[in-house]
Design an enzyme around this catalytic site. Sequence first.
Site, PDB file in Angstrom:
ATOM      1  N   ARG A   1       0.846  -1.207   0.000  1.00  0.00           N
ATOM      2  CA  ARG A   1       0.000   0.000   0.000  1.00  0.00           C
ATOM      3  C   ARG A   1       0.871   1.243   0.000  1.00  0.00           C
ATOM      4  NH1 ARG A   1       1.964   3.107   4.320  1.00  0.00           N
ATOM      5  NH2 ARG A   1       1.556   2.172   6.350  1.00  0.00           N
TER       6      ARG A   1
ATOM      7  N   GLU B   1      -6.251   7.201   7.955  1.00  0.00           N
ATOM      8  CA  GLU B   1      -5.083   7.941   8.481  1.00  0.00           C
ATOM      9  C   GLU B   1      -4.520   8.914   7.443  1.00  0.00           C
ATOM     10  OE1 GLU B   1      -2.123   5.613  10.581  1.00  0.00           O
ATOM     11  OE2 GLU B   1      -0.561   6.832   9.677  1.00  0.00           O
TER      12      GLU B   1
ATOM     13  N   ARG C   1      -5.387   5.677   0.803  1.00  0.00           N
ATOM     14  CA  ARG C   1      -4.460   4.555   0.927  1.00  0.00           C
ATOM     15  C   ARG C   1      -4.744   3.697  -0.287  1.00  0.00           C
ATOM     16  NH1 ARG C   1      -2.005   3.282   6.168  1.00  0.00           N
ATOM     17  NH2 ARG C   1      -1.145   5.297   6.712  1.00  0.00           N
TER      18      ARG C   1
ATOM     19  N   CYS D   1       1.530  10.775   9.418  1.00  0.00           N
ATOM     20  CA  CYS D   1       2.496  10.214  10.365  1.00  0.00           C
ATOM     21  C   CYS D   1       3.889  10.270   9.740  1.00  0.00           C
ATOM     22  CB  CYS D   1       2.124   8.765  10.694  1.00  0.00           C
ATOM     23  SG  CYS D   1       3.321   7.987  11.808  1.00  0.00           S
TER      24      CYS D   1
ATOM     25  N   THR E   1       6.349   8.438  10.002  1.00  0.00           N
ATOM     26  CA  THR E   1       6.920   7.142   9.595  1.00  0.00           C
ATOM     27  C   THR E   1       6.565   6.802   8.153  1.00  0.00           C
ATOM     28  OG1 THR E   1       5.003   5.840  10.301  1.00  0.00           O
ATOM     29  CG2 THR E   1       6.739   6.202  11.936  1.00  0.00           C
TER      30      THR E   1
ATOM     31  N   ARG F   1       4.166   0.577   2.328  1.00  0.00           N
ATOM     32  CA  ARG F   1       4.392  -0.577   3.210  1.00  0.00           C
ATOM     33  C   ARG F   1       4.071  -1.834   2.410  1.00  0.00           C
ATOM     34  NH1 ARG F   1       2.765  -3.975   7.645  1.00  0.00           N
ATOM     35  NH2 ARG F   1       0.535  -3.687   7.321  1.00  0.00           N
TER      36      ARG F   1
ATOM     37  N   ARG G   1       4.673  -7.381  12.574  1.00  0.00           N
ATOM     38  CA  ARG G   1       3.373  -6.984  13.149  1.00  0.00           C
ATOM     39  C   ARG G   1       2.505  -8.222  13.297  1.00  0.00           C
ATOM     40  NH1 ARG G   1       1.236  -1.411  10.006  1.00  0.00           N
ATOM     41  NH2 ARG G   1       3.112  -0.207  10.394  1.00  0.00           N
TER      42      ARG G   1
ATOM     43  N   GLU H   1      -1.632  -3.047  12.590  1.00  0.00           N
ATOM     44  CA  GLU H   1      -0.675  -2.535  13.553  1.00  0.00           C
ATOM     45  C   GLU H   1      -1.233  -2.643  14.972  1.00  0.00           C
ATOM     46  OE1 GLU H   1       0.229   1.558  12.934  1.00  0.00           O
ATOM     47  OE2 GLU H   1       2.293   1.229  13.577  1.00  0.00           O
TER      48      GLU H   1
HETATM   49  P1  ADP Z   1      -1.213  -0.202   7.075  1.00  0.00           P
HETATM   50  O1  ADP Z   1      -0.927  -1.181   6.035  1.00  0.00           O
HETATM   51  O2  ADP Z   1      -2.014   0.895   6.582  1.00  0.00           O
HETATM   52  O3  ADP Z   1       0.061   0.197   7.727  1.00  0.00           O
HETATM   53  P2  ADP Z   1      -2.295  -2.057   9.119  1.00  0.00           P
HETATM   54  O4  ADP Z   1      -1.032  -2.631   9.654  1.00  0.00           O
HETATM   55  O5  ADP Z   1      -3.283  -1.576  10.116  1.00  0.00           O
HETATM   56  O6  ADP Z   1      -2.107  -0.782   8.225  1.00  0.00           O
HETATM   57  O7  ADP Z   1      -2.959  -3.137   8.191  1.00  0.00           O
HETATM   58  C1  ADP Z   1      -4.173  -2.867   7.548  1.00  0.00           C
HETATM   59  C2  ADP Z   1      -4.896  -4.140   7.151  1.00  0.00           C
HETATM   60  O8  ADP Z   1      -4.180  -4.814   6.145  1.00  0.00           O
HETATM   61  C3  ADP Z   1      -5.052  -5.123   8.304  1.00  0.00           C
HETATM   62  O9  ADP Z   1      -6.326  -5.718   8.214  1.00  0.00           O
HETATM   63  C4  ADP Z   1      -4.008  -6.175   8.002  1.00  0.00           C
HETATM   64  O10 ADP Z   1      -4.333  -7.446   8.510  1.00  0.00           O
HETATM   65  C5  ADP Z   1      -4.035  -6.174   6.487  1.00  0.00           C
HETATM   66  N1  ADP Z   1      -2.799  -6.687   5.896  1.00  0.00           N
HETATM   67  C6  ADP Z   1      -1.563  -6.178   5.994  1.00  0.00           C
HETATM   68  N2  ADP Z   1      -0.683  -6.909   5.322  1.00  0.00           N
HETATM   69  C7  ADP Z   1      -1.376  -7.934   4.757  1.00  0.00           C
HETATM   70  C8  ADP Z   1      -1.039  -9.045   3.926  1.00  0.00           C
HETATM   71  N3  ADP Z   1       0.211  -9.233   3.508  1.00  0.00           N
HETATM   72  N4  ADP Z   1      -2.026  -9.878   3.575  1.00  0.00           N
HETATM   73  C9  ADP Z   1      -3.285  -9.688   3.969  1.00  0.00           C
HETATM   74  N5  ADP Z   1      -3.682  -8.656   4.740  1.00  0.00           N
HETATM   75  C10 ADP Z   1      -2.734  -7.790   5.128  1.00  0.00           C
HETATM   76  N1  ILO Z   2       0.954   6.683  16.321  1.00  0.00           N
HETATM   77  C1  ILO Z   2       1.188   5.277  16.479  1.00  0.00           C
HETATM   78  C2  ILO Z   2       1.476   4.605  15.142  1.00  0.00           C
HETATM   79  C3  ILO Z   2       2.763   5.004  14.514  1.00  0.00           C
HETATM   80  C4  ILO Z   2       3.178   4.330  13.238  1.00  0.00           C
HETATM   81  N2  ILO Z   2       2.126   3.784  12.494  1.00  0.00           N
HETATM   82  C5  ILO Z   2       1.338   4.341  11.631  1.00  0.00           C
HETATM   83  C6  ILO Z   2       1.840   5.328  10.740  1.00  0.00           C
HETATM   84  N3  ILO Z   2       0.208   4.000  11.535  1.00  0.00           N
HETATM   85  C7  ILO Z   2       2.349   5.068  17.421  1.00  0.00           C
HETATM   86  O1  ILO Z   2       3.060   6.050  17.668  1.00  0.00           O
HETATM   87  O2  ILO Z   2       2.542   3.938  17.888  1.00  0.00           O
END
Ligand code: ADP
Ligand code: ILO
Length: 346
Positions: A114, A213, A217, A259, A261, A268, A297, A302
């Site tokens: 993403r 966020e 996305r 953010c 990061t 990501r 993760r 997250e």
């Molecule tokens: P972001 O990707 O925006 O950093 P999250 O870590 O919150 O946010 O993940 C968002 C969603 O994407 C969650 O439901 C997570 O389980 C899903 N997700 C992330 N990576 C994968 C993957 N490789 N396969 C399937 N689902 C994924």
């Molecule tokens: N504000 C949260 C998440 C930081 C990093 N992740 C993002 C961008 N979703 C923290 O400081 O733990």
Amino acid sequence: MTEKYPDSLKGSKSLLAKYLTPEMFEELKDKKTSNGFTLSDAINSGVQNPDSGIGVYAGDEESYEVFAPLFDKIIEDYHGFTKNDKHISNLNPNDLDALNPDSNGEYILSTRIRVGRNVADIPLGTAILKDQRQKIEKDVSKVLISFSGSLAGKYYPLNNMSEADSQSLIAEHFLFKAGDRFLEAAGLNKDWPNARGIFHNDDKTFLVWINEEDELRIISMQAGGDIKEVFTRLTTAIAEIQKSVKFAYDEHLGFITSCPTNLGTALRASVHIKLPKLGENMDEFKSIADKHNVQIRGIHGEHSDSEGGVYDISNKRRLGVSEVECVQDMYDGVVALIKREKELSL
Ligand code: ADP
Ligand code: ILO
């Protein structure tokens, strides 16, 4: 405005707590951006949630200048990126050297890449006004529903979605969760669920989250470990959206995100991968991950936990490295983790 250095930061391990000294607090506490975004707004998430890893959010591109003494330190710590470094973008999938690291399908369940994007010349979601948020939803969803071929799909606004539908989209990893306390304290959940939603194609391999966020996305995902196919779909989709939507971009910081990061590529790239043996050896798991610049993760996003020995492994660096390098980081980390998992299974 908070007049006093926040007490909750005293025991916190966040980067906010690490770098916001009482002297810096005094220097920045009365500053604001032209959208009225203050230091107190920028740090509220970390102040309310002392277990934050980072703890700060920007309100607009200007926040990164007005509060530079704090943001620069956090950016340098997280990305290893300094004032003199330059960010370079490379979204060419032909430059990616990433054959499926698990061609027998033993370890990788799914791959997802993403990017975060925000619309140029308006505040980020933290400081956006209601009508600006609504305009993004209207304009972007109109662009998305005009797509044809494999990117064709429908837009599903959150305020018109049944609880059952939203829960199943969340459980299947397609949709963001409601009520994230970090985003809540950053002001990102204002007027929820209005003007939030998800666009996806029929196969749910191309998805766009609107007004979470980040304002957009853009997501490409599919079962299995064909990282290159996922990246190629993503770059095609970004190019299509970019024909109609201008994104906030800065020569130094790359794509501007709420953010710090996510600055730079805002990319990501992750796999959901079965690593039960490494999961029993967390110290070694973390040290391989650190060596390869990947993050571990849980599988529900997250701040969630692993389930059944399945982890989300993704690139950590996003700024000062190109998109291709971010994906390459994830690929190299995954190859090393699979190798070690195999050894531990002998
Ligand atoms: P972001 O990707 O925006 O950093 P999250 O870590 O919150 O946010 O993940 C968002 C969603 O994407 C969650 O439901 C997570 O389980 C899903 N997700 C992330 N990576 C994968 C993957 N490789 N396969 C399937 N689902 C994924
Ligand atoms: N504000 C949260 C998440 C930081 C990093 N992740 C993002 C961008 N979703 C923290 O400081 O733990």
